[in-house]
Design an enzyme around this catalytic site. Structure first.
Site, PDB file in Angstrom:
ATOM      1  N   THR A 132       0.597  -1.220   0.040  1.00 55.29           N
ATOM      2  CA  THR A 132       0.131   0.032   0.107  1.00 55.29           C
ATOM      3  C   THR A 132       0.456   1.244  -0.211  1.00 55.29           C
ATOM      4  OG1 THR A 132      -1.465   1.338   1.334  1.00 55.29           O
ATOM      5  CG2 THR A 132       0.044  -0.430   2.544  1.00 55.29           C
ATOM      6  N   GLU A 134      -0.123   3.721   2.093  1.00 55.77           N
ATOM      7  CA  GLU A 134       0.549   4.482   3.515  1.00 55.77           C
ATOM      8  C   GLU A 134       1.857   3.618   4.062  1.00 55.77           C
ATOM      9  OE1 GLU A 134      -3.101   3.800   5.253  1.00 55.77           O
ATOM     10  OE2 GLU A 134      -4.348   3.384   3.796  1.00 55.77           O
ATOM     11  N   TYR A 158      -1.899  -0.641  11.383  1.00 54.02           N
ATOM     12  CA  TYR A 158      -1.755  -1.360   9.523  1.00 54.02           C
ATOM     13  C   TYR A 158      -0.682  -1.029   9.097  1.00 54.02           C
ATOM     14  CZ  TYR A 158      -3.009  -1.379   4.525  1.00 54.02           C
ATOM     15  OH  TYR A 158      -3.384  -1.671   3.628  1.00 54.02           O
ATOM     16  N   LYS A 162       1.986  -3.791   7.457  1.00 58.93           N
ATOM     17  CA  LYS A 162       2.439  -3.315   6.036  1.00 58.93           C
ATOM     18  C   LYS A 162       3.964  -3.234   5.502  1.00 58.93           C
ATOM     19  CE  LYS A 162      -0.099  -4.505   3.075  1.00 58.93           C
ATOM     20  NZ  LYS A 162      -0.440  -6.043   1.900  1.00 58.93           N
TER      21      LYS A 162
HETATM   22  P1  NAD Z   1      -9.331  -7.400   2.095  1.00 60.11           P
HETATM   23  O1  NAD Z   1      -9.767  -7.165   3.594  1.00 60.11           O
HETATM   24  O2  NAD Z   1     -10.644  -7.334   1.445  1.00 60.11           O
HETATM   25  O3  NAD Z   1      -9.529  -8.851   2.158  1.00 60.11           O
HETATM   26  C1  NAD Z   1      -7.694  -9.402   2.186  1.00 60.11           C
HETATM   27  C2  NAD Z   1      -8.609 -10.504   2.231  1.00 60.11           C
HETATM   28  O4  NAD Z   1      -7.273 -11.851   3.072  1.00 60.11           O
HETATM   29  C3  NAD Z   1      -9.973 -11.464   2.823  1.00 60.11           C
HETATM   30  O5  NAD Z   1     -10.220 -13.126   2.002  1.00 60.11           O
HETATM   31  C4  NAD Z   1      -9.127 -12.452   3.961  1.00 60.11           C
HETATM   32  O6  NAD Z   1     -10.108 -14.016   4.225  1.00 60.11           O
HETATM   33  C5  NAD Z   1      -7.864 -12.415   3.642  1.00 60.11           C
HETATM   34  N1  NAD Z   1      -7.271 -12.990   4.726  1.00 60.11           N
HETATM   35  C6  NAD Z   1      -6.566 -12.622   5.909  1.00 60.11           C
HETATM   36  N2  NAD Z   1      -5.832 -12.824   6.564  1.00 60.11           N
HETATM   37  C7  NAD Z   1      -5.947 -14.203   6.353  1.00 60.11           C
HETATM   38  C8  NAD Z   1      -4.677 -15.204   6.404  1.00 60.11           C
HETATM   39  N3  NAD Z   1      -4.075 -14.914   7.606  1.00 60.11           N
HETATM   40  N4  NAD Z   1      -4.773 -16.248   5.552  1.00 60.11           N
HETATM   41  C9  NAD Z   1      -4.900 -16.137   4.464  1.00 60.11           C
HETATM   42  N5  NAD Z   1      -6.172 -15.461   4.328  1.00 60.11           N
HETATM   43  C10 NAD Z   1      -6.020 -14.529   5.264  1.00 60.11           C
HETATM   44  O7  NAD Z   1      -8.634  -6.703   1.479  1.00 60.11           O
HETATM   45  P2  NAD Z   1      -8.157  -5.789   0.381  1.00 60.11           P
HETATM   46  O8  NAD Z   1      -8.731  -4.463   0.098  1.00 60.11           O
HETATM   47  O9  NAD Z   1      -8.335  -6.769  -1.056  1.00 60.11           O
HETATM   48  O10 NAD Z   1      -6.365  -5.855   0.445  1.00 60.11           O
HETATM   49  C11 NAD Z   1      -6.139  -6.896  -0.519  1.00 60.11           C
HETATM   50  C12 NAD Z   1      -4.395  -6.636  -0.526  1.00 60.11           C
HETATM   51  O11 NAD Z   1      -3.782  -5.176  -0.842  1.00 60.11           O
HETATM   52  C13 NAD Z   1      -3.726  -6.415   0.594  1.00 60.11           C
HETATM   53  O12 NAD Z   1      -2.343  -6.755   1.160  1.00 60.11           O
HETATM   54  C14 NAD Z   1      -3.994  -4.753   1.142  1.00 60.11           C
HETATM   55  O13 NAD Z   1      -3.010  -4.632   1.860  1.00 60.11           O
HETATM   56  C15 NAD Z   1      -3.265  -4.191   0.184  1.00 60.11           C
HETATM   57  N6  NAD Z   1      -4.019  -3.211  -0.654  1.00 60.11           N
HETATM   58  C16 NAD Z   1      -5.505  -2.675  -0.235  1.00 60.11           C
HETATM   59  C17 NAD Z   1      -5.539  -0.797  -0.767  1.00 60.11           C
HETATM   60  C18 NAD Z   1      -7.196  -0.933  -0.518  1.00 60.11           C
HETATM   61  O14 NAD Z   1      -7.477   0.682  -1.157  1.00 60.11           O
HETATM   62  N7  NAD Z   1      -8.300  -2.285  -0.242  1.00 60.11           N
HETATM   63  C19 NAD Z   1      -4.658  -0.514  -1.694  1.00 60.11           C
HETATM   64  C20 NAD Z   1      -3.427  -0.970  -2.146  1.00 60.11           C
HETATM   65  C21 NAD Z   1      -3.072  -2.252  -1.500  1.00 60.11           C
HETATM   66  O1  DAU Z   2      -4.199   4.011   0.345  1.00 59.42           O
HETATM   67  C1  DAU Z   2      -4.811   2.034   0.630  1.00 59.42           C
HETATM   68  C2  DAU Z   2      -5.273   1.753   1.187  1.00 59.42           C
HETATM   69  O2  DAU Z   2      -6.413   2.408   1.234  1.00 59.42           O
HETATM   70  C3  DAU Z   2      -4.966  -0.065   1.863  1.00 59.42           C
HETATM   71  O3  DAU Z   2      -3.689   0.461   2.219  1.00 59.42           O
HETATM   72  C4  DAU Z   2      -6.388   0.302   3.427  1.00 59.42           C
HETATM   73  O4  DAU Z   2      -6.585  -1.543   2.846  1.00 59.42           O
HETATM   74  C5  DAU Z   2      -7.389   0.628   2.875  1.00 59.42           C
HETATM   75  O5  DAU Z   2      -8.504   0.930   3.168  1.00 59.42           O
HETATM   76  C6  DAU Z   2      -7.493   2.635   2.320  1.00 59.42           C
HETATM   77  O6  DAU Z   2      -7.232   2.503   3.408  1.00 59.42           O
HETATM   78  P1  DAU Z   2      -8.193   3.897   3.405  1.00 59.42           P
HETATM   79  O7  DAU Z   2      -8.199   4.528   5.390  1.00 59.42           O
HETATM   80  O8  DAU Z   2      -7.661   5.388   3.319  1.00 59.42           O
HETATM   81  O9  DAU Z   2     -10.100   3.759   3.518  1.00 59.42           O
HETATM   82  P2  DAU Z   2     -10.812   4.385   3.717  1.00 59.42           P
HETATM   83  O10 DAU Z   2     -11.638   3.792   2.713  1.00 59.42           O
HETATM   84  O11 DAU Z   2     -11.247   3.501   5.237  1.00 59.42           O
HETATM   85  O12 DAU Z   2     -10.445   5.196   4.176  1.00 59.42           O
HETATM   86  C7  DAU Z   2     -10.992   6.491   3.230  1.00 59.42           C
HETATM   87  C8  DAU Z   2     -11.018   8.097   3.766  1.00 59.42           C
HETATM   88  O13 DAU Z   2     -12.174   8.059   4.260  1.00 59.42           O
HETATM   89  C9  DAU Z   2     -10.039   8.354   5.118  1.00 59.42           C
HETATM   90  O14 DAU Z   2      -9.610   9.717   4.836  1.00 59.42           O
HETATM   91  C10 DAU Z   2     -11.698   8.301   6.032  1.00 59.42           C
HETATM   92  C11 DAU Z   2     -12.077   8.463   5.094  1.00 59.42           C
HETATM   93  N1  DAU Z   2     -13.518   7.969   6.287  1.00 59.42           N
HETATM   94  C12 DAU Z   2     -13.807   6.631   6.150  1.00 59.42           C
HETATM   95  C13 DAU Z   2     -15.011   6.243   6.933  1.00 59.42           C
HETATM   96  C14 DAU Z   2     -14.565   4.016   6.915  1.00 59.42           C
HETATM   97  C15 DAU Z   2     -14.762   8.506   6.185  1.00 59.42           C
HETATM   98  O15 DAU Z   2     -14.279  10.037   6.362  1.00 59.42           O
HETATM   99  N2  DAU Z   2     -15.605   8.135   6.857  1.00 59.42           N
HETATM  100  C16 DAU Z   2     -15.853   7.031   6.804  1.00 59.42           C
HETATM  101  O16 DAU Z   2     -17.142   6.201   7.216  1.00 59.42           O
END
Ligand code: NAD
Ligand code: DAU
Length: 354
Positions: A132, A134, A158, A162
């Protein structure tokens, strides 16, 4: 075939679907099915022999070693993680367990497997770690966007977990020669996004006539990327990324949170007008800020474009419209996630598969 971990989560399930559509190579999908894992996302693959689902933990060395020996994948793509910043603030333990210890155990298993490979199989093997933006910390308004050589300054449990996993991945390359690739991506959005994160939460709360919670002043900035574009970036890095390198992935699309929420409200006003009249924006409610809330993230995605020719296909305008429409068309998915029924469905489905 390739081994995907966390392939039942938001990005992982989009990736598995995208991968099988794009090149058809078989996938072994190892997922622990935490609250964030939803096999229903992959229901369309039920009769597809190219998708083998395994219920388990990346931190289970015996299981992972056995899977590697049995399926002999040419690559591992590691999505498995605890991913929600707010949950990491309330309960950081599982983030350390999976993101740090789990990643370490997965790396150890990968190293053991890769050590025993020979010739072209050994040369071609890749361990791609999905991370990420972050990990780079928070930017002020005038700062340049994150580049791959920015210092790591994680601020939440978090992002710290990571960052630790990224360091381990780097160390396994430098110390043992494991052929690794790391991607650091910005905020994703799109189908199958669990409605605890900002964009899906706002869509489902708006439709349920609930408050739309905006943390603090709503002026925190994120760089949004449509999930399909993240999937194509990962495919490209796996195909042509230079071993040991890190690639930042972003959408060139910085927006303050309040603008995201207002855009969703405007789209819903157009596509599903409120029964009671007025705009969904009336439901916006400012709430207490997230502790330690990072102010701004922005990705400089020039390296992946320059070296690998990747750039996003969606603009925010096209991506967010598709996303809102997907949630309007999949009220049943939302309902099963919110009621928890998806977990029963998963249990039943898994028992049948076992
Ligand atoms: P998510 O929380 O939706 O999914 C995570 C998945 O991992 C789930 O299916 C969960 O069951 C599985 N999991 C958790 N612990 C586990 C373990 N110990 N063994 C096997 N499986 C396990 O997450 P996401 O948003 O799909 O993110 C996926 C990856 O991408 C993460 O590594 C996250 O850090 C990274 N990432 C996410 C975002 C975002 O915006 N969502 C952005 C950048 C990077
Ligand atoms: O930047 C990449 C990351 O983006 C990933 O690594 C994380 O897994 C993913 O969850 C995401 O993190 P954020 O904290 O940026 O995402 P989130 O959707 O939780 O929040 C986005 C922004 O919105 C953040 O500034 C917090 C704000 N927020 C979030 C929630 C859930 C609100 O204002 N209200 C809310 O209810």
């Amino acid at each position: 075939m390739i081994l995907v971990t966390g392939g039942a989560g938001f990005i992982g399930s989009n990736f598995v679907l995208d991968w099988l559509r794009a090149n058809g190579e078989a996938v072994v999908n190892l997922d622990k099915l935490t609250y964030a894992g939803n096999l229903e996302n992959l229901a369309s693959l039920k009769n597809n022999p190219g998708h083998v689902f395994v219920h388990g933990d990346i931190g289970d060395p015996k299981l992972v070693a056995e899977l590697l020996t049995r399926h002999r994948p040419r690559a591992i793509v590691n999505f498995a993680a605890e991913s929600h910043v707010d949950r990491s603030i309330h309960s950081p333990g599982s983030f350390i367990e999976t993101n740090v210890v789990g990643s370490f155990r997965l790396l150890e298993a990968a190293r053991g497997y890769w050590d025993a490979l020979q010739g072209a199989q050994k040369d071609g093997f890749r361990f791609l770690h999905v991370s990420t933006d972050e990990v780079y910390g928070s930017l002020t308004p005038g700062d340049a966007a994150f580049r791959e050589d920015n210092r790591y300054e994680p601020n939440s449990p978090y992002s710290a977990s990571k960052a630790a996993s990224d360091h381990l991945v780097r160390a396994y390359h430098h110390t043992y020669g494991l052929p690794v690739l790391t991607t650091n991506c910005s905020n994703n959005y799109g189908p199958y996004h669990f409605p605890e994160k900002l964009i899906p939460l706002v869509i489902v709360n708006a439709l349920a006539d609930k408050p739309l919670p905006v943390y603090g002043d709503g002026m925190q900035i994120r760089d949004w990327l449509y999930v399909g574009d993240h999937c194509s970036a990962i495919r490209r890095v796996l195909e042509a990324g230079r071993v040991g390198e890190t690639y930042n992935v972003g959408g060139w699309n910085e927006k303050p949170n309040i603008e995201i929420v207002q855009t969703i409200c405007a789209l819903l006003d157009e596509l599903r007008p409120r029964v009671a009249g007025g705009s969904y924006a009336q439901q916006i409610t400012y709430v207490k800020d997230r502790p330690g809330h990072d102010r701004r993230y922005a990705i400089d995605a020039r390296k992946i474009k320059r070296e690998l020719g990747w750039k996003p296909a969606e603009t925010f305008e096209t991506g967010i419209r598709k996303t809102v429409q997907w949630y309007l068309d999949h009220g049943d998915w939302v309902q099963r996630v919110q009621s928890g029924v998806y977990r029963e469905w998963i249990a039943a489905q898994y028992e049948r598969a076992a």
